[in-house]
Scaffold this active site. Structure first.
Site, PDB file in Angstrom:
ATOM      1  N   ASP A  79      69.308  43.582  71.458  1.00 58.93           N
ATOM      2  CA  ASP A  79      69.753  42.005  71.414  1.00 58.93           C
ATOM      3  C   ASP A  79      70.592  41.917  70.445  1.00 58.93           C
ATOM      4  O   ASP A  79      71.050  42.591  69.669  1.00 58.93           O
ATOM      5  CB  ASP A  79      68.484  41.056  71.580  1.00 58.93           C
ATOM      6  CG  ASP A  79      68.846  39.690  72.220  1.00 58.93           C
ATOM      7  OD1 ASP A  79      68.808  39.603  73.198  1.00 58.93           O
ATOM      8  OD2 ASP A  79      68.950  38.911  71.262  1.00 58.93           O
ATOM      9  N   LYS A 122      60.074  40.040  74.733  1.00 58.25           N
ATOM     10  CA  LYS A 122      61.141  39.908  73.965  1.00 58.25           C
ATOM     11  C   LYS A 122      60.356  40.457  72.666  1.00 58.25           C
ATOM     12  O   LYS A 122      59.234  40.209  72.407  1.00 58.25           O
ATOM     13  CB  LYS A 122      61.697  38.617  74.046  1.00 58.25           C
ATOM     14  CG  LYS A 122      63.096  38.633  73.423  1.00 58.25           C
ATOM     15  CD  LYS A 122      64.222  38.794  74.414  1.00 58.25           C
ATOM     16  CE  LYS A 122      65.384  38.934  73.881  1.00 58.25           C
ATOM     17  NZ  LYS A 122      66.490  38.773  75.100  1.00 58.25           N
TER      18      LYS A 122
HETATM   19  N1  GLU Z   1      68.634  41.245  75.423  1.00 56.30           N
HETATM   20  C1  GLU Z   1      69.187  41.281  76.765  1.00 56.30           C
HETATM   21  C2  GLU Z   1      68.913  40.107  77.443  1.00 56.30           C
HETATM   22  O1  GLU Z   1      68.672  39.102  76.641  1.00 56.30           O
HETATM   23  C3  GLU Z   1      69.043  42.467  77.463  1.00 56.30           C
HETATM   24  C4  GLU Z   1      67.608  42.870  77.585  1.00 56.30           C
HETATM   25  C5  GLU Z   1      67.495  44.483  78.463  1.00 56.30           C
HETATM   26  O2  GLU Z   1      68.334  44.926  78.673  1.00 56.30           O
HETATM   27  O3  GLU Z   1      66.252  44.931  78.473  1.00 56.30           O
HETATM   28  O4  GLU Z   1      68.775  39.925  78.689  1.00 56.30           O
END
Ligand code: GLU
Length: 449
Positions: free
Chosen positions: A169, A129
């Site tokens: 996100d 992340k």
């Molecule tokens: N931010 C999204 C999550 O919390 C998607 C992450 C992604 O697609 O890599 O899973």
């Protein structure tokens, strides 16, 4: 040999000591530790190899300065991060968040959660992340572009189609991904699937934007079916108006449920008869194209707008928490229980506090944890990666069928590990143990690395 049983309190006090002042990270770990420690204690190899200790320590944290120039010619300085949490089962994968309140604590909690979520998708995806304390709200497109270019100038050193594949996100949507992808391509001189959530013209996947919301509803549908209930006709409240909330609402309506409330950070709207298709279309346009406030919707359609009132106050049978972490606390949980709510699904990451989640589950409310319920977003990101590697694009029907099947598989993993004799399935335990097992077994296989 170190094989004495793990104790939750000892484990948590060690974790808090190693990671002081990080309450969200502590909360995310505690929720997992509560369910996996009893499981670990039945499997001495996990204790001996210190798997949980290793899993709660990110592989690597990158932090960097991001300088950019605003429209008035002033120099601005933000901080960028990428927390590469775990790549035992695949390349690092997870979103980027741009929010002025973002801290490393938030990113550690999100990266940790991502480890389990990505494992549950059944796809080969590790977890990461990242993001920045940059606030895209109120910035011009050119300011957002300059920020994204500067951010990517550093981030590109740490990512790659087989190393780490970021996505969006909160605060990072199609516009931001496009600017970052343009800069990555310029720096590397390669056209690779290094980000997901890209535009359809340059390697993006159909239904990526809708995927988290659709997956959330598919999962909830399975969970209700497992308990002889159905979504059709249910009065539903949905918090938020980001892509998770909007497409949760869309799929709920398509399946015959009534969406009676939505919110943004200024307040909530209440539509006792349920939203209609025209209203939803208007709301999507307001939020995606005009970046407007929910009060404008209330004014346009003459419906109730309650400033600073959360959607949990409106009596409902199903509640979808799709805004942000810790948005549903113990008092909200009590209100939902009092009003006879039957199911709560976490579309956002960790929207329920630990106390709220305990209270809801204790009262027999079916509770779909984020790791399972919102895994559809990253799952379709995984499918975007597959399409990029194969140099082709799948149709909406193909993708929706695959998403549906993935959400069903996540549901059955939860049932397998969260089954409770004579009671409702404990989806929190099920998701945590199933997500843990796959990553833990890969880590055991690698030896001490
Ligand atoms: N931010 C999204 C999550 O919390 C998607 C992450 C992604 O697609 O890599 O899973």
């Amino acid at each position: 040999m170190f094989t004495s049983k793990l104790d939750l309190n000892d484990f948590m006090s060690g974790l808090v000591k190693r990671n002081p002042y990080e309450p969200d990270f502590h909360q995310a770990v505690e929720e997992v530790a509560e369910s996996v420690i009893p499981f670990i204690n039945q499997h001495p190899e996990y204790i001996q190899e210190r798997v949980l200790e290793r899993m709660t320590e990110p592989d690597r944290i990158v932090a960097f300065r991001v300088c950019w120039e605003d429209d008035d010619g002033h120099i601005r300085v933000n901080r960028g991060y990428r927390v590469q949490f775990n790549n035992a089962i695949g390349p690092y994968k997870g979103g980027l968040r741009f929010s002025p309140s973002l801290t490393l604590d938030t990113l550690k909690f999100l990266g940790f959660e991502q480890t389990f979520k990505n494992s549950l998708t059944t796809l080969p995806l590790g977890a990461a992340k990242g993001g920045s304390d940059f606030n895209p709200k109120g910035k011009s497109d050119r300011e957002v572009m300059r920020f994204c270019q500067s951010f990517m100038t550093e981030l590109h050193k740490h990512i790659g189609a087989h190393r780490d594949i970021p996505a969006g996100d909160i605060g990072v949507g199609g516009r931001e991904i496009s600017y970052m992808y343009g800069q990555y391509k310029r720096l590397e001189n390669e056209f690779q699937g290094v980000l997901t959530g890209k535009g359809l013209e340059f390697g993006g996947s159909l239904i990526r934007k809708e995927a988290t919301g659709y997956g959330n509803v598919f999962f909830t549908e399975e969970l209700l079916r497992e308990h002889n209930l159905e979504l059709a006709g249910m009065r539903c409240v949905v918090s938020g108006t980001g892509n998770v909330a909007l497409y949760t609402a869309q799929k709920l309506m398509a399946l015959g449920a009534r969406v009676i409330a939505l919110s943004d950070s200024s307040g909530s709207i209440y539509l006792p008869e349920g939203m209609n298709a025209e209203q939803l279309y208007w709301m999507i346009d307001l939020k995606e194209n005009r970046r407007g406030r929910i009060a404008e919707f209330a004014e346009h359609f003459g419906c109730v707008f309650n400033e600073q009132v959360s959607v949990w106050q409106y009596p409902c049978q199903a509640a979808f928490a799709c805004a942000t972490q810790n948005e549903l606390d113990l008092d909200d949980a009590k209100t939902l229980i009092k009003n006879g709510c039957k199911v709560v699904a976490e579309g956002a990451n960790m929207p329920a506090t630990l106390k709220a989640s305990h209270a809801l589950r204790g009262a027999g409310v079916l509770f779909a944890p984020a790791k399972a319920a919102n895994a559809g977003g990253v799952a379709v990101s995984g499918l975007e990666m597959t399409q990029n590697s194969m140099h082709l694009s799948w149709s909406v029907e193909e993708l929706e069928t695959r998403l549906h099947s993935i959400m069903r598989k996540i549901h059955s993993q939860c049932v397998e590990h969260g089954h409770v004799e004579g009671g409702p399935v404990d989806y929190v335990r099920g998701a945590n143990i199933a997500g843990f097992k796959k990553v833990a077994n890969a880590m055991l296989a690698y030896g001490v690395v």
